[in-house]
Write a protein that holds these residues in place. Structure first.
Motif, short mmCIF file in Angstrom:
data_model
loop_
_atom_site.label_atom_id
_atom_site.label_comp_id
_atom_site.label_asym_id
_atom_site.label_seq_id
_atom_site.Cartn_x
_atom_site.Cartn_y
_atom_site.Cartn_z
N ARG A 25 0.55 -1.16 -0.24
CA ARG A 25 -0.13 0.20 -0.22
C ARG A 25 1.01 1.38 0.28
O ARG A 25 0.53 2.10 -0.60
N VAL A 26 2.26 1.28 0.95
CA VAL A 26 2.45 2.54 0.74
C VAL A 26 4.11 2.44 0.73
O VAL A 26 4.70 0.91 0.81
N THR A 27 5.03 3.76 -0.01
CA THR A 27 6.22 3.22 0.08
C THR A 27 7.20 4.46 1.22
O THR A 27 6.19 5.25 0.95
N ALA A 28 7.64 4.12 1.59
CA ALA A 28 8.77 5.59 2.03
C ALA A 28 10.32 5.61 1.82
O ALA A 28 10.89 4.39 1.82
N PHE A 29 10.34 6.74 1.66
CA PHE A 29 11.96 7.03 1.13
C PHE A 29 12.10 8.02 1.53
O PHE A 29 11.99 9.34 1.81
N ARG A 30 13.30 8.57 1.75
CA ARG A 30 14.85 9.41 2.08
C ARG A 30 14.64 10.78 1.36
O ARG A 30 14.46 10.18 -0.19
N ILE A 40 11.99 12.37 6.34
CA ILE A 40 11.30 10.50 5.09
C ILE A 40 9.83 11.03 4.03
O ILE A 40 9.65 11.93 4.91
N LEU A 41 10.26 10.32 3.21
CA LEU A 41 8.90 10.71 2.72
C LEU A 41 7.71 9.87 2.64
O LEU A 41 8.48 8.58 1.64
N ILE A 42 6.43 9.55 2.67
CA ILE A 42 5.60 8.23 2.88
C ILE A 42 4.97 8.79 1.94
O ILE A 42 3.79 9.26 1.93
N ILE A 43 4.65 7.94 0.69
CA ILE A 43 3.49 8.30 0.01
C ILE A 43 2.73 6.82 -0.34
O ILE A 43 3.33 5.39 -0.68
N PRO A 44 1.54 7.07 -1.04
CA PRO A 44 0.88 5.97 -1.16
C PRO A 44 1.61 5.19 -2.56
O PRO A 44 1.43 5.90 -3.10
N ASP A 53 -7.70 15.28 -3.41
CA ASP A 53 -8.48 13.87 -4.90
C ASP A 53 -8.45 12.94 -3.60
O ASP A 53 -8.93 11.51 -4.69
N VAL A 54 -8.65 12.75 -2.82
CA VAL A 54 -9.17 11.66 -1.80
C VAL A 54 -10.44 11.33 -1.82
O VAL A 54 -10.72 12.39 -1.15
N THR A 55 -10.35 9.83 -1.86
CA THR A 55 -11.71 9.40 -2.12
C THR A 55 -11.47 8.30 -0.32
O THR A 55 -10.55 8.01 0.42
N LYS A 56 -12.83 8.64 -0.10
CA LYS A 56 -14.03 7.42 1.37
C LYS A 56 -12.49 6.01 0.70
O LYS A 56 -11.48 5.54 1.67
N ALA A 57 -12.04 5.40 -0.42
CA ALA A 57 -11.50 4.53 -0.47
C ALA A 57 -10.20 4.77 -0.13
O ALA A 57 -9.60 2.77 -0.83
N ASP A 58 -9.97 6.18 0.16
CA ASP A 58 -8.32 5.89 0.09
C ASP A 58 -8.21 5.82 2.29
O ASP A 58 -7.43 5.74 1.99
N GLU A 59 -9.45 5.69 2.30
CA GLU A 59 -8.97 5.87 3.85
C GLU A 59 -8.29 4.84 4.40
O GLU A 59 -7.74 5.30 5.48
N ALA A 60 -8.33 3.59 4.68
CA ALA A 60 -7.57 2.67 4.66
C ALA A 60 -5.42 2.99 4.73
O ALA A 60 -5.19 2.83 5.15
N THR A 61 -5.62 3.63 3.47
CA THR A 61 -4.64 3.83 3.29
C THR A 61 -3.58 4.56 3.59
O THR A 61 -2.31 5.03 4.17
N LEU A 62 -4.30 6.19 3.54
CA LEU A 62 -3.71 7.09 4.41
C LEU A 62 -3.92 6.61 6.18
O LEU A 62 -2.86 6.84 6.53
#
Ligand code: 5GP
Length: 122
Positions: A25-30, A40-44, A53-62
């Protein structure tokens, strides 16, 4: 499907980055231009351009991004002193990369705001 972004290319391994965490679901990198000892940047993994642009379907990932941030802060040894989580959205926030990302910044006192620098034009 959304067009590739700089960060989706990092997720795909097409552009090198110092990846500190990755799952389905996510990636984190310096950050390439760190503003503090830990930056560090944490991204979906999925491209979401901005918070707008976030939707309800993104809640778990966020929500997962916060759990990953908590774990990375612990790993970096900055959890007890504290740190800042920051998400820029759009032009007035100077969002540079249109792929939603959470900054995890810490390792030194950060003051009340990360930066007071204001871009005058564009
Ligand atoms: P924003 O201003 O959009 O919230 O933050 C974008 C961040 O991405 C900046 O802190 C910038 O240093 C970082 N960044 C830009 N290009 C790259 C890159 O190619 N690799 C990495 N690791 N970070 C990048």
């Amino acid at each position: 499907m959304s067009e590739d972004t700089l960060f989706s290319r990092i997720v795909a391994g097409e552009i090198p980055a110092d990846i500190v965490f990755q799952d389905d679901r996510v990636t984190a990198f310096r950050d390439i231009n760190p503003q503090a000892p830990t930056h560090i940047l944490i991204i979906p993994n999925k491209i979401i351009a901005t918070v707008n642009d976030v939707t309800k379907a993104d809640e778990a990932t966020l929500g997962h991004m916060f759990v990953v941030a908590r774990d990375l802060a612990e790993q970096e040894g900055i959890a007890s002193d504290g740190y800042r989580l920051l998400v820029n959205c759009g032009h007035h926030a100077n969002q540079e990369v249109l792929h939603l990302h959470m900054h995890l910044v810490g390792g030194k006192p950060l003051g009340r705001m990360l930066s007071t620098k204001v871009r005058e034009s564009s």
